[in-house]
Write a protein that holds these residues in place. Structure first.
Motif, mmCIF file in Angstrom:
data_model
loop_
_atom_site.group_PDB
_atom_site.id
_atom_site.type_symbol
_atom_site.label_atom_id
_atom_site.label_comp_id
_atom_site.label_asym_id
_atom_site.label_seq_id
_atom_site.Cartn_x
_atom_site.Cartn_y
_atom_site.Cartn_z
ATOM 1 N N ILE A 82 0.838 -1.204 0.000
ATOM 2 C CA ILE A 82 0.000 0.000 0.000
ATOM 3 C C ILE A 82 0.874 1.256 0.000
ATOM 4 O O ILE A 82 1.900 1.315 0.677
ATOM 5 C CB ILE A 82 -0.951 -0.017 1.213
ATOM 6 C CG1 ILE A 82 -2.044 -1.085 0.999
ATOM 7 C CG2 ILE A 82 -1.586 1.348 1.439
ATOM 8 C CD1 ILE A 82 -3.054 -1.162 2.122
ATOM 9 N N ILE A 83 0.436 2.272 -0.749
ATOM 10 C CA ILE A 83 1.221 3.498 -0.867
ATOM 11 C C ILE A 83 0.834 4.514 0.212
ATOM 12 O O ILE A 83 -0.220 4.406 0.843
ATOM 13 C CB ILE A 83 1.038 4.148 -2.252
ATOM 14 C CG1 ILE A 83 -0.403 4.688 -2.408
ATOM 15 C CG2 ILE A 83 1.393 3.182 -3.362
ATOM 16 C CD1 ILE A 83 -0.602 5.582 -3.631
ATOM 17 N N HIS A 98 -0.629 7.747 0.151
ATOM 18 C CA HIS A 98 -1.372 8.429 -0.909
ATOM 19 C C HIS A 98 -1.581 9.909 -0.660
ATOM 20 O O HIS A 98 -1.955 10.645 -1.582
ATOM 21 C CB HIS A 98 -2.738 7.761 -1.092
ATOM 22 C CG HIS A 98 -3.644 7.906 0.100
ATOM 23 N ND1 HIS A 98 -3.623 7.002 1.136
ATOM 24 C CD2 HIS A 98 -4.575 8.850 0.426
ATOM 25 C CE1 HIS A 98 -4.521 7.379 2.049
ATOM 26 N NE2 HIS A 98 -5.100 8.496 1.645
ATOM 27 N N THR A 147 -1.513 6.739 4.933
ATOM 28 C CA THR A 147 -1.496 5.479 4.192
ATOM 29 C C THR A 147 -2.629 4.593 4.704
ATOM 30 O O THR A 147 -3.460 5.019 5.494
ATOM 31 C CB THR A 147 -0.129 4.784 4.360
ATOM 32 O OG1 THR A 147 -0.083 3.615 3.523
ATOM 33 C CG2 THR A 147 0.119 4.371 5.802
ATOM 34 N N ASP A 165 -4.824 2.750 2.602
ATOM 35 C CA ASP A 165 -5.931 2.575 1.664
ATOM 36 C C ASP A 165 -5.463 1.698 0.502
ATOM 37 O O ASP A 165 -4.599 2.117 -0.276
ATOM 38 C CB ASP A 165 -6.396 3.931 1.136
ATOM 39 C CG ASP A 165 -7.440 3.798 0.029
ATOM 40 O OD1 ASP A 165 -7.992 2.694 -0.145
ATOM 41 O OD2 ASP A 165 -7.702 4.797 -0.650
ATOM 42 N N THR A 213 -6.802 1.099 -2.240
ATOM 43 C CA THR A 213 -7.106 1.675 -3.554
ATOM 44 C C THR A 213 -6.161 2.817 -3.904
ATOM 45 O O THR A 213 -6.100 3.244 -5.058
ATOM 46 C CB THR A 213 -8.554 2.195 -3.616
ATOM 47 O OG1 THR A 213 -8.663 3.391 -2.826
ATOM 48 C CG2 THR A 213 -9.540 1.150 -3.110
ATOM 49 N N GLY A 214 -5.457 3.353 -2.912
ATOM 50 C CA GLY A 214 -4.539 4.452 -3.151
ATOM 51 C C GLY A 214 -5.218 5.773 -3.442
ATOM 52 O O GLY A 214 -4.570 6.727 -3.874
ATOM 53 N N THR A 215 -6.513 5.856 -3.181
ATOM 54 C CA THR A 215 -7.269 7.070 -3.492
ATOM 55 C C THR A 215 -7.664 7.872 -2.268
ATOM 56 O O THR A 215 -8.090 9.018 -2.379
ATOM 57 C CB THR A 215 -8.559 6.712 -4.241
ATOM 58 O OG1 THR A 215 -9.411 5.949 -3.373
ATOM 59 C CG2 THR A 215 -8.265 5.901 -5.495
ATOM 60 N N GLN A 229 -7.000 3.283 7.564
ATOM 61 C CA GLN A 229 -6.059 4.343 7.222
ATOM 62 C C GLN A 229 -5.516 5.028 8.475
ATOM 63 O O GLN A 229 -6.239 5.243 9.448
ATOM 64 C CB GLN A 229 -6.736 5.376 6.323
ATOM 65 C CG GLN A 229 -7.116 4.838 4.956
ATOM 66 C CD GLN A 229 -7.574 5.937 4.028
ATOM 67 O OE1 GLN A 229 -6.977 7.020 3.992
ATOM 68 N NE2 GLN A 229 -8.628 5.679 3.269
ATOM 69 N N PRO A 278 -2.143 12.350 -4.825
ATOM 70 C CA PRO A 278 -1.055 11.490 -4.373
ATOM 71 C C PRO A 278 0.276 11.921 -4.983
ATOM 72 O O PRO A 278 0.293 12.675 -5.960
ATOM 73 C CB PRO A 278 -1.483 10.120 -4.912
ATOM 74 C CG PRO A 278 -2.176 10.463 -6.194
ATOM 75 C CD PRO A 278 -2.910 11.760 -5.933
ATOM 76 N N PRO A 291 4.924 7.528 -5.489
ATOM 77 C CA PRO A 291 4.635 7.358 -4.067
ATOM 78 C C PRO A 291 5.520 6.334 -3.368
ATOM 79 O O PRO A 291 5.913 5.316 -3.942
ATOM 80 C CB PRO A 291 3.170 6.895 -4.063
ATOM 81 C CG PRO A 291 2.968 6.273 -5.402
ATOM 82 C CD PRO A 291 3.824 7.055 -6.343
ATOM 83 N N ARG A 348 5.827 3.381 -0.771
ATOM 84 C CA ARG A 348 4.878 2.341 -0.379
ATOM 85 C C ARG A 348 5.420 1.522 0.787
ATOM 86 O O ARG A 348 6.624 1.495 1.052
ATOM 87 C CB ARG A 348 4.536 1.427 -1.558
ATOM 88 C CG ARG A 348 5.706 0.676 -2.128
ATOM 89 C CD ARG A 348 5.331 -0.059 -3.417
ATOM 90 N NE ARG A 348 6.491 -0.630 -4.069
ATOM 91 C CZ ARG A 348 6.967 -1.843 -3.815
ATOM 92 N NH1 ARG A 348 6.363 -2.600 -2.912
ATOM 93 N NH2 ARG A 348 8.038 -2.299 -4.427
#
Length: 226
Positions: free
Chosen positions: A90-91, A93, A103, A105, A107-109, A147, A183, A187, A189
């Motif tokens: 996971i990034i 974001h 961080t 998420d 989905t990275g959104t 998150q 983001p 990114p 991660r």
């Protein structure tokens, strides 16, 4: 899935948009001033089940002391997801220079989370100092899920409005290097998240990032003959 983030609106007095703003260019990393104090944990005898390791793609390991006495249900959630491998890959974001790195998420959104139910708030008196780790949420106090964010600089306006569940006790210099943006273009991660009790070694970044060995004349000759 609802949008989860620490709301800077609490400080600015304005509402944030529900859609993250795309960064047009990569922001430079601003190192923390040497004069800015970093939390120093006087207790070195930690329960290994209450220490979270984040191995970042930039090659550093961040150690976070989880504090179940501050927020037992939030700590248990972080442990559960880490053991499941939920955070691996996971990034970060949403990373705002002078504020925090967020961080958690998949989905990275900024709009995603785990399949587990949202948590009821466990607001406490712990201040949002540099190195504080706190859960992100929406306007609903009881919306934290997976998150979380790490604070670069003190943000006392967040106190008692977000659930603090831990503190960085090692590797804060790697947190400072997390790429900025909302983001970021490139990114940072989490390569691996684990508890100290799992005894997982950091990934071998040298092996995975090393350039391929040059092809020798013999290898080229053999490939052509085949």
């Amino acid at each position: 899935m609802k949008f989860r983030l620490p709301l800077t609106a609490l400080m600015l007095g304005v509402a944030l948009a529900a859609t993250p703003v795309l960064a047009k260019k990569k922001e430079p990393v601003t190192p923390a001033p040497a004069a800015l104090p970093t939390f120093v944990d006087p207790d070195t005898t930690h329960d290994p089940d209450d220490v979270l390791f984040l191995d970042l793609s930039d090659g550093g390991r961040v150690a976070i002391r989880l504090m179940p006495q501050w927020a037992p249900h939030h700590v248990e959630r972080i442990k559960t997801l880490a053991k499941q491998g939920f955070y691996d890959g996971i990034i970060f974001h949403r990373v705002i220079d002078g504020f925090m790195a967020q961080t958690g998420d998949p989905t990275g959104t900024g709009q995603g989370g785990s399949d587990l139910p949202d948590l009821e708030a466990e607001f406490n008196s712990m201040p949002h100092l540099r190195g504080t780790v706190s859960m992100a949420r929406t306007n609903d106090p009881n919306s934290a899920n997976s998150q979380f964010f790490i604070v670069f600089y003190p943000r006392f306006a967040l106190d008692r409005k977000y659930t603090v569940f831990g503190r960085v006790i090692g590797g804060m210099q790697y947190v400072d290097k997390i790429h900025r943006g909302e983001p970021p273009e490139n990114p940072t991660r989490i390569v691996q998240a684990s508890l100290a009790s799992q005894h997982k070694a950091p990934p071998d970044f040298a092996a995975t990032q090393a350039p391929a060995a040059p092809i020798t004349a013999d290898q080229l000759s053999n490939s052509e003959s085949n």
